[in-house]
Design a protein around this motif. Sequence first.
Motif, PDB file in Angstrom:
ATOM      1  N   LEU A  74      49.138 -55.174 -88.176  1.00  0.00           N
ATOM      2  CA  LEU A  74      50.104 -55.842 -87.477  1.00  0.00           C
ATOM      3  C   LEU A  74      51.607 -55.575 -88.070  1.00  0.00           C
ATOM      4  O   LEU A  74      52.488 -56.176 -87.731  1.00  0.00           O
ATOM      5  CB  LEU A  74      49.994 -57.420 -87.450  1.00  0.00           C
ATOM      6  CG  LEU A  74      48.596 -57.862 -86.836  1.00  0.00           C
ATOM      7  CD1 LEU A  74      48.159 -59.275 -87.112  1.00  0.00           C
ATOM      8  CD2 LEU A  74      48.517 -57.552 -85.052  1.00  0.00           C
ATOM      9  N   ARG A 317      42.564 -71.850 -82.048  1.00  0.00           N
ATOM     10  CA  ARG A 317      43.273 -71.332 -83.221  1.00  0.00           C
ATOM     11  C   ARG A 317      43.305 -69.772 -83.168  1.00  0.00           C
ATOM     12  O   ARG A 317      44.097 -68.867 -83.202  1.00  0.00           O
ATOM     13  CB  ARG A 317      42.719 -71.603 -84.574  1.00  0.00           C
ATOM     14  CG  ARG A 317      43.019 -70.786 -85.663  1.00  0.00           C
ATOM     15  CD  ARG A 317      44.608 -70.666 -86.037  1.00  0.00           C
ATOM     16  NE  ARG A 317      44.867 -69.915 -87.288  1.00  0.00           N
ATOM     17  CZ  ARG A 317      45.042 -68.478 -87.138  1.00  0.00           C
ATOM     18  NH1 ARG A 317      44.773 -67.810 -85.907  1.00  0.00           N
ATOM     19  NH2 ARG A 317      45.285 -68.005 -88.338  1.00  0.00           N
ATOM     20  N   THR A 321      46.783 -64.995 -81.366  1.00  0.00           N
ATOM     21  CA  THR A 321      47.307 -63.644 -81.328  1.00  0.00           C
ATOM     22  C   THR A 321      47.345 -62.876 -79.977  1.00  0.00           C
ATOM     23  O   THR A 321      48.340 -62.571 -79.525  1.00  0.00           O
ATOM     24  CB  THR A 321      46.515 -62.716 -82.233  1.00  0.00           C
ATOM     25  OG1 THR A 321      46.327 -63.571 -83.477  1.00  0.00           O
ATOM     26  CG2 THR A 321      47.169 -61.383 -82.578  1.00  0.00           C
ATOM     27  N   LYS A 332      56.221 -60.016 -85.504  1.00  0.00           N
ATOM     28  CA  LYS A 332      54.936 -60.682 -86.521  1.00  0.00           C
ATOM     29  C   LYS A 332      55.538 -60.774 -87.989  1.00  0.00           C
ATOM     30  O   LYS A 332      55.542 -59.765 -88.437  1.00  0.00           O
ATOM     31  CB  LYS A 332      53.596 -59.994 -86.087  1.00  0.00           C
ATOM     32  CG  LYS A 332      53.170 -59.972 -84.845  1.00  0.00           C
ATOM     33  CD  LYS A 332      51.702 -59.634 -84.682  1.00  0.00           C
ATOM     34  CE  LYS A 332      50.777 -60.630 -84.807  1.00  0.00           C
ATOM     35  NZ  LYS A 332      50.845 -61.741 -83.913  1.00  0.00           N
ATOM     36  N   PHE A 363      51.964 -70.535 -86.556  1.00  0.00           N
ATOM     37  CA  PHE A 363      50.664 -70.862 -86.823  1.00  0.00           C
ATOM     38  C   PHE A 363      50.075 -70.201 -88.271  1.00  0.00           C
ATOM     39  O   PHE A 363      50.863 -69.339 -88.795  1.00  0.00           O
ATOM     40  CB  PHE A 363      49.579 -70.568 -85.620  1.00  0.00           C
ATOM     41  CG  PHE A 363      49.642 -69.222 -85.494  1.00  0.00           C
ATOM     42  CD1 PHE A 363      50.593 -68.413 -84.715  1.00  0.00           C
ATOM     43  CD2 PHE A 363      48.331 -68.405 -85.970  1.00  0.00           C
ATOM     44  CE1 PHE A 363      50.293 -67.012 -84.594  1.00  0.00           C
ATOM     45  CE2 PHE A 363      48.274 -67.164 -85.820  1.00  0.00           C
ATOM     46  CZ  PHE A 363      49.159 -66.301 -85.281  1.00  0.00           C
ATOM     47  N   HIS A 365      47.286 -69.738 -92.003  1.00  0.00           N
ATOM     48  CA  HIS A 365      46.232 -70.306 -92.771  1.00  0.00           C
ATOM     49  C   HIS A 365      46.906 -71.301 -93.901  1.00  0.00           C
ATOM     50  O   HIS A 365      47.303 -70.865 -94.707  1.00  0.00           O
ATOM     51  CB  HIS A 365      45.393 -69.152 -93.698  1.00  0.00           C
ATOM     52  CG  HIS A 365      45.439 -67.813 -92.785  1.00  0.00           C
ATOM     53  ND1 HIS A 365      44.159 -68.033 -92.062  1.00  0.00           N
ATOM     54  CD2 HIS A 365      45.899 -66.840 -92.603  1.00  0.00           C
ATOM     55  CE1 HIS A 365      44.212 -66.617 -90.994  1.00  0.00           C
ATOM     56  NE2 HIS A 365      45.278 -66.184 -91.540  1.00  0.00           N
ATOM     57  N   HIS A 372      52.133 -67.638 -90.005  1.00  0.00           N
ATOM     58  CA  HIS A 372      52.465 -66.478 -89.036  1.00  0.00           C
ATOM     59  C   HIS A 372      53.650 -66.901 -88.169  1.00  0.00           C
ATOM     60  O   HIS A 372      53.315 -67.805 -87.573  1.00  0.00           O
ATOM     61  CB  HIS A 372      51.337 -66.132 -88.364  1.00  0.00           C
ATOM     62  CG  HIS A 372      50.167 -65.516 -89.058  1.00  0.00           C
ATOM     63  ND1 HIS A 372      50.212 -64.608 -90.163  1.00  0.00           N
ATOM     64  CD2 HIS A 372      48.793 -65.877 -89.257  1.00  0.00           C
ATOM     65  CE1 HIS A 372      49.210 -64.510 -90.889  1.00  0.00           C
ATOM     66  NE2 HIS A 372      47.982 -65.119 -90.085  1.00  0.00           N
ATOM     67  N   GLU A 403      49.541 -61.467 -96.016  1.00  0.00           N
ATOM     68  CA  GLU A 403      48.046 -60.682 -95.767  1.00  0.00           C
ATOM     69  C   GLU A 403      47.974 -59.675 -95.045  1.00  0.00           C
ATOM     70  O   GLU A 403      47.220 -58.648 -95.052  1.00  0.00           O
ATOM     71  CB  GLU A 403      46.997 -61.708 -95.245  1.00  0.00           C
ATOM     72  CG  GLU A 403      47.517 -62.336 -93.961  1.00  0.00           C
ATOM     73  CD  GLU A 403      46.371 -63.080 -93.177  1.00  0.00           C
ATOM     74  OE1 GLU A 403      45.519 -63.396 -93.704  1.00  0.00           O
ATOM     75  OE2 GLU A 403      46.553 -63.485 -92.083  1.00  0.00           O
ATOM     76  N   HIS A 404      49.105 -59.342 -94.134  1.00  0.00           N
ATOM     77  CA  HIS A 404      49.130 -58.204 -93.359  1.00  0.00           C
ATOM     78  C   HIS A 404      49.666 -56.945 -93.961  1.00  0.00           C
ATOM     79  O   HIS A 404      49.485 -55.800 -93.484  1.00  0.00           O
ATOM     80  CB  HIS A 404      49.990 -58.438 -92.137  1.00  0.00           C
ATOM     81  CG  HIS A 404      49.640 -59.453 -91.103  1.00  0.00           C
ATOM     82  ND1 HIS A 404      50.337 -60.226 -90.206  1.00  0.00           N
ATOM     83  CD2 HIS A 404      48.229 -60.180 -91.394  1.00  0.00           C
ATOM     84  CE1 HIS A 404      49.411 -61.163 -89.696  1.00  0.00           C
ATOM     85  NE2 HIS A 404      48.475 -61.231 -90.167  1.00  0.00           N
TER      86      HIS A 404
HETATM   87  C1  MLT Z   1      45.758 -64.550 -87.620  1.00  0.00           C
HETATM   88  O1  MLT Z   1      45.514 -65.198 -88.840  1.00  0.00           O
HETATM   89  O2  MLT Z   1      45.237 -65.028 -86.489  1.00  0.00           O
HETATM   90  C2  MLT Z   1      46.216 -63.269 -87.914  1.00  0.00           C
HETATM   91  O3  MLT Z   1      46.625 -62.947 -88.857  1.00  0.00           O
HETATM   92  C3  MLT Z   1      46.684 -62.501 -86.716  1.00  0.00           C
HETATM   93  C4  MLT Z   1      48.161 -62.716 -86.342  1.00  0.00           C
HETATM   94  O4  MLT Z   1      48.988 -63.093 -87.347  1.00  0.00           O
HETATM   95  O5  MLT Z   1      48.591 -62.860 -85.253  1.00  0.00           O
END
Ligand code: MLT
Length: 448
Positions: A74, A317, A321, A332, A363, A365, A372, A403-404
């Motif tokens: 991404l 959830r 994306t 992103k 949204f 983690h 994100h 994380e990306h």
């Molecule tokens: C997610 O957690 O769904 C992904 O990292 C994908 C996103 O960021 O769109």
Amino acid sequence: MDALAAELTEVTGPEHVLTDPDVTAGYTTDWTRRFSGQARCVVRPADTGEVAAVLLACGRHGVPVVPQGGNTGLVGGGVPVATGAVVLSARRLRRLDPVDTLSGQVTAGAGVTIAELRAHAAGAGLEYGVDLAARESATVGGTIATNAGGIQTIRYGPTRAQLLGLEAVLADGRVISRLGGIQADNTGYDLTGLLAGSEGTLGVITTARLRLWPAAPPTLTMLAGVPDIEAAAVLQAEIRALLPGVRAAEYFEAPGLALVRAHTGLPAPLGREYPAYLLVDAAATEDETERAVVLAPLQDAAVAMDTQARAGLWAYRERHTESISAAGIPHKLDVALPLGRLAAFRAELDEVIAKADARAIVFGHIGAGNLHVNVLGPAPDDDAVDDAVLRLAAGHGGTISAEHGIGRAKAAVLHLSRSAAEIEAMRAVKAALDPAGLLNPGVLFASP
Ligand code: MLT
Ligand code: FAD
Ligand code: ZN
């Protein structure tokens, strides 16, 4: 056919050197559609020896190489932006050894997908620690190269934490191989850890030796509505204190839910609407569950115990994306903050987005402090809002990539998260392993 393509054809056979732009298009535009370019050709080697021969040939011709796995990244790191690079697709590196149940490990090729790896481990009663919504396409090699996180990071750590060793081809064709799976191995620089998160700039990963975990399938998924991000952060901490088996604590907001519902046709998840939502996945006993569901915000929560109902809750959830991409080409931005700073960051984010005349879908983690921020509105090549959001995160003691990775998207602002001394050290590593700058130029470091 040019001289390089002819040499690559000798290595892989003609069917694995692709030059027709209609055929290469799927390799030259990224998942978000924000980054694209032209490839001189796409080459698809089948084993480590062929990867080495490809890199040697490209090196002889001075042609840059862009390694690519499932092309679900991404941050634009897996596609060429200028013309003239060779895309090296690792998808044919499909080795998948039987699970070593004695050590709880497996050896997998870079082109194996995360879904395939997880199913293979499950067949032996074990689990691979990384899982993500892109599981059907994201590869072992790509997830190592980006050090992918995902929905279970709070339990098992990111991809780097699953690695016991790997095999990779360096820019000059030399192969480094460490697939013995010895856990107690303290013999100098951790080259495996270094290649994790290197985003295709230090070597092409061909094979990995991976740790597996005893399977502890989640038995419980809860989706609760909350007034704001602060309440979500507090609630996830309370639930984690009561349920030691929590493996995911995820967050989304009303605007994201509305996009998901419009795109998928899913019904409302709860009896009434809330500004924000917390989704928790856990392996919990009946006693533990009873203790948790007395928490006030869980009174109106949706609780699912069987596989199908749990997947139904996860869809709200995981389908963010694709739903966002259906609404436009998003910027992103994948930041992480100390949990105690989330609320302040979130409030100031609204001001930044309003100034940019854009809208943000947030949204992520939340258990890992990872948000994100998906911005819709600004043109794909306008980086002003990216810059403002990343500076805001850094100003709150956060990171510009949770994380990306950095890829092409954030190379110019790496300094927001790394000191000058760190960037110099990283550039020195790059220069030592890839002095000609053959591998993924423009990724991680902005071109000088
Ligand atoms: C997610 O957690 O769904 C992904 O990292 C994908 C996103 O960021 O769109
Ligand atoms: P690619 O996109 O092909 O490449 C990514 C980077 O790795 C590039 O820099 C490329 O040059 C390099 N690379 C690829 N293969 C190799 C190799 N063999 N050797 C050396 N370098 C290589 N990411 C997360 O971290 N967590 C998530 O929860 C998450 N969810 C996602 C959900 C969706 C729906 C989508 C579309 C993406 C998601 N991502 C997530 C992002 C993406 O899936 C990850 O970054 C993943 O690790 C990329 O793997 P890939 O095989 O597609 O790699
Ligand atoms: Zn994510």
